[in-house]
Design an enzyme around this catalytic site. Structure first.
Site, PDB file in Angstrom:
ATOM      1  CG  ASP A 184      27.265  -0.483  15.061  1.00  0.00           C
ATOM      2  OD1 ASP A 184      27.687   0.176  14.542  1.00  0.00           O
ATOM      3  OD2 ASP A 184      28.039  -1.753  14.205  1.00  0.00           O
ATOM      4  CG  HIS A 207      29.655   1.329  18.802  1.00  0.00           C
ATOM      5  ND1 HIS A 207      29.446   1.299  17.252  1.00  0.00           N
ATOM      6  CD2 HIS A 207      29.952   0.691  19.914  1.00  0.00           C
ATOM      7  CE1 HIS A 207      30.729  -0.054  17.939  1.00  0.00           C
ATOM      8  NE2 HIS A 207      30.460  -0.286  19.351  1.00  0.00           N
TER       9      HIS A 207
END
Length: 359
Positions: A184, A207
């Site tokens: 993430d 991310h």
């Protein structure tokens, strides 16, 4: 070496806490040794109670102006971390070792990848490695004056919701010389955070470094004063990103600088997304988060998509004073084929630009 119990197991190797009331007050140190509270380093015994009592006693210590240290000896300590809280200032975590969240036992049961709003929270935990956390590796909420350096954060790229460092309602946080591989955001900066400095950080997979998501809830506090410098993003979904929900809840995100950054095969190297929607059935309304005073300078490398710069700002609250200087991003190593996409943004561009600037 210790079986997991539910989703709340964690291994501590050579873990040392130091809680200082003032960096200049080093004449006295009060030590709270977890072994004195009954902690056993056998990799099987649940040491949650011992760790919690040592931590609580350290937080309550008020004799003189002594520095306070919670000390964990060499060994493998098993515990559940759900009842140990970190509402402290001037925290130092050091001593070497690994925090092993054994997240693979929980990742397959996490529904965040399917866009569920009921993901569930799994307990998690200068020279520390955090390995395979079940969810966020390091969460800082309501913190001030914290330095994180020489830290390794590691989880597979397909591990759900394993943010590296998540910061909310905190100020004066410095993150440096740190490697973050995760599924993430490498670093996520949430509402109420200010004066966050991130430099010499390697991010990938993951991310990217993200501000937000903002605007989902009423009465969110503003975010301002973020600096990201001398960082590398490698094979990440995003590079430097600001994301807000389409909603009527207003706040401000302002005063961000991203400078001297290398992108290696990044999907969205530079992105502002004011229609962020990872879930199904999001409201298609303009965001009321005001984004302003944003600077991107000397960012180069390779985009893995043709759109290397994307500013999708809000129709009701257009982005203001977005400044780009010397951007050089190619598409898969081929020059001059990347593009920029802009909507509802005003600002200025200086120096060399590849792709051509749309600001």
């Amino acid at each position: 070496m210790g079986l997991t119990r539910g989703f709340s197991s964690v291994f501590f190797l050579i873990f040392l806490f130091a809680l200082a009331t003032n960096a200049q007050e080093e004449r006295r140190i009060k030590i709270f040794d977890v072994s004195k509270y009954g902690a056993v380093a056998d990799g099987r015994t649940d040491n949650t109670k011992a760790f919690r009592e040592a931590w609580d006693d350290a937080c309550k210590w008020q004799e003189g102006k002594a520095r306070v240290r919670v000390y964990v000896p060499i060994g493998t300590f098993y515990l559940k971390l759900s009842d140990i809280y970190w509402h402290v200032n001037r925290l130092v975590v050091t001593g070497g070792g690994i925090l092993d969240g054994q997240g693979s036992s929980a990742w397959t049961r996490n529904s965040c990848r399917e866009g569920s709003s009921n993901c569930g929270e799994f307990p998690v935990v200068n020279d520390i490695t955090s390995l395979d956390s079940k969810t966020t590796h390091f969460l800082m909420f309501g913190c001030s004056n914290i330095n994180i350096s020489n830290v390794v954060i590691s989880a597979p790229g397909d591990s759900p919701n394993t943010d590296g460092i998540k910061i909310g309602s905190s100020n004066r946080i410095k993150i440096s010389r740190t490697q973050i591989d995760t599924g993430d955001d490498c670093v996520s900066i949430l509402s109420g955070s200010s004066y966050i400095d991130i430099y010499d950080v390697f991010c990938g997979p993951g991310h990217g470094i993200s501000v937000g998501s903002l605007g989902k809830y009423p009465n969110e506090e503003n975010v301002y004063g973020l600096t990201v410098k001398n960082c590398t993003f490698s094979r990440t979904r995003n590079g430097v990103r600001i994301k807000t929900w389409g909603s009527s809840f207003a706040s401000i995100a302002a005063g961000f600088t991203s400078e001297n950054i290398f992108m290696n095969n990044v999907e969205n190297p530079i992105i502002i997304d004011q229609q962020y929607c990872p879930e199904a059935n999001c409201l298609q309304v303009p965001s009321h988060v005001q984004i302003k005073d944003i600077t991107y300078k000397n960012i180069w490398g390779v985009s893995s998509t043709k759109v290397a710069v994307k500013f999708e700002c809000s129709k009701s609250s257009p982005c203001k004073n977005v400044v780009l200087t010397d951007i050089n991003l190619s598409y898969n190593g081929v020059d001059d084929v990347t593009i920029s996409e802009c909507s509802n943004v005003n600002g200025a561009s200086y120096g060399r630009h590849s792709p051509p600037s749309c600001v």
